[in-house]
Design a protein around this motif. Structure first.
Motif, PDB file in Angstrom:
ATOM      1  N   LEU A  23       0.874  -1.343  -0.055  1.00  0.00           N
ATOM      2  CA  LEU A  23       0.182   0.065  -0.038  1.00  0.00           C
ATOM      3  C   LEU A  23       0.945   1.234   0.283  1.00  0.00           C
ATOM      4  CD1 LEU A  23      -2.674   1.757   0.300  1.00  0.00           C
ATOM      5  CD2 LEU A  23      -2.473   1.069   2.748  1.00  0.00           C
ATOM      6  N   ALA A  24       2.083   1.200   0.652  1.00  0.00           N
ATOM      7  CA  ALA A  24       2.577   2.448   0.826  1.00  0.00           C
ATOM      8  C   ALA A  24       3.373   2.552  -0.569  1.00  0.00           C
ATOM      9  CB  ALA A  24       4.056   2.172   1.985  1.00  0.00           C
ATOM     10  N   MET A  25       3.758   1.326  -1.272  1.00  0.00           N
ATOM     11  CA  MET A  25       4.657   2.129  -2.620  1.00  0.00           C
ATOM     12  C   MET A  25       3.388   2.435  -3.474  1.00  0.00           C
ATOM     13  SD  MET A  25       4.429   0.186  -5.850  1.00  0.00           S
ATOM     14  CE  MET A  25       4.214  -1.634  -5.557  1.00  0.00           C
ATOM     15  N   LEU A  26       2.281   1.823  -3.550  1.00  0.00           N
ATOM     16  CA  LEU A  26       1.205   2.090  -4.263  1.00  0.00           C
ATOM     17  C   LEU A  26       0.771   3.677  -3.990  1.00  0.00           C
ATOM     18  CD1 LEU A  26      -1.034  -0.881  -4.290  1.00  0.00           C
ATOM     19  CD2 LEU A  26       0.412  -0.353  -5.920  1.00  0.00           C
ATOM     20  N   ALA A  27       0.741   4.191  -2.748  1.00  0.00           N
ATOM     21  CA  ALA A  27       0.114   5.374  -2.381  1.00  0.00           C
ATOM     22  C   ALA A  27       1.554   6.581  -2.750  1.00  0.00           C
ATOM     23  CB  ALA A  27      -0.053   5.642  -1.049  1.00  0.00           C
TER      24      ALA A  27
END
Length: 227
Positions: free
Chosen positions: A50-54
């Motif tokens: 999620l952190a990468m996508l965000a």
């Protein structure tokens, strides 16, 4: 007991406002993504994804939906990602409206999964061990992952403080800026004291109102109506 300076009354009002803020906007992005965050390898890896996508210049809701779609496609662990079908990953991104970054993010997802496997034995709890439970060092470790910069590191740390007490309190620049606009304290320790059991939810709420004027207006209207 008399309160001639009004300090106690102001503090009560501030805490009531923070409770309304959390109630209105305090859903974490992990919750929105369907991640049942625990101090265990699978949800921590999902949070890293999620952190990468965000980290991309794309709406937070789209990033959260992309993480949810990846989970539905079975991409919940490093092993699943590395043994999975790249086209299944790209299809999940497409369903989430994340198609603009599908190829590059699919590559970064694989790179990230391999790094978690190779350097952390598939378990991101070892990141805390490696950095000596120092939040600044943790951010540096997170930014070694392909696709995660300062924004992604902040997303991860902001959310993971639910299960990693040593990260608390983590309020990033967006949260602090929103707190200033809402006339709340801007020191992380002071913000944490307003919601001692809900630091992550308060941080998420502050970020959400910083990104959504309508949500911010809703919070302010509810504050006025309850006076």
């Amino acid at each position: 007991m008399p309160d001639p300076t009004g300090i106690a009354t102001k503090m009560r009002d501030t805490k009531q406002f923070v409770r309304r803020l959390i109630r209105t906007a305090g859903k974490t992005y992990a919750e929105q993504s369907g991640i049942r965050l625990k101090d265990k390898p699978m949800p921590l890896f999902q949070l890293l994804v999620l952190a990468m996508l965000a980290s991309k210049p794309i709406g937070a809701d789209v990033a959260a939906n992309a993480a949810r779609q990846l989970s539905k496609a079975g991409m919940r662990t490093p092993r699943a990602v590395l043994s999975g079908d790249r086209q299944k990953v790209i299809a999940a991104f497409g369903r989430a409206g994340y198609a603009r970054y599908d190829e590059s993010s699919a590559t970064r997802l694989c790179d990230m999964a391999r790094r978690v496997q190779d350097e952390y034995d598939g378990d991101l709890r070892n990141l805390g061990v490696r950095c000596g439970q120092d939040p600044r060092r943790a951010a540096e470790e997170l930014m070694k992952f392909n696709g995660i910069g300062p924004t992604g590191a902040d997303v991860f740390l902001r959310e993971v403080q639910v299960v990693w007490p040593w990260v608390r309190p983590h309020f990033d620049d967006k949260a602090i800026a929103a707190a200033r606009e809402l006339h709340l304290p801007t020191a992380p320790s002071d913000l944490a004291a307003l919601a001692p059991r809900s630091n992550a939810q308060l941080a998420a709420a502050l970020v959400r109102v910083s990104l959504d004027d309508e949500l911010r207006d809703e919070v302010m209207r509810s504050s006025v109506s309850e006076r």
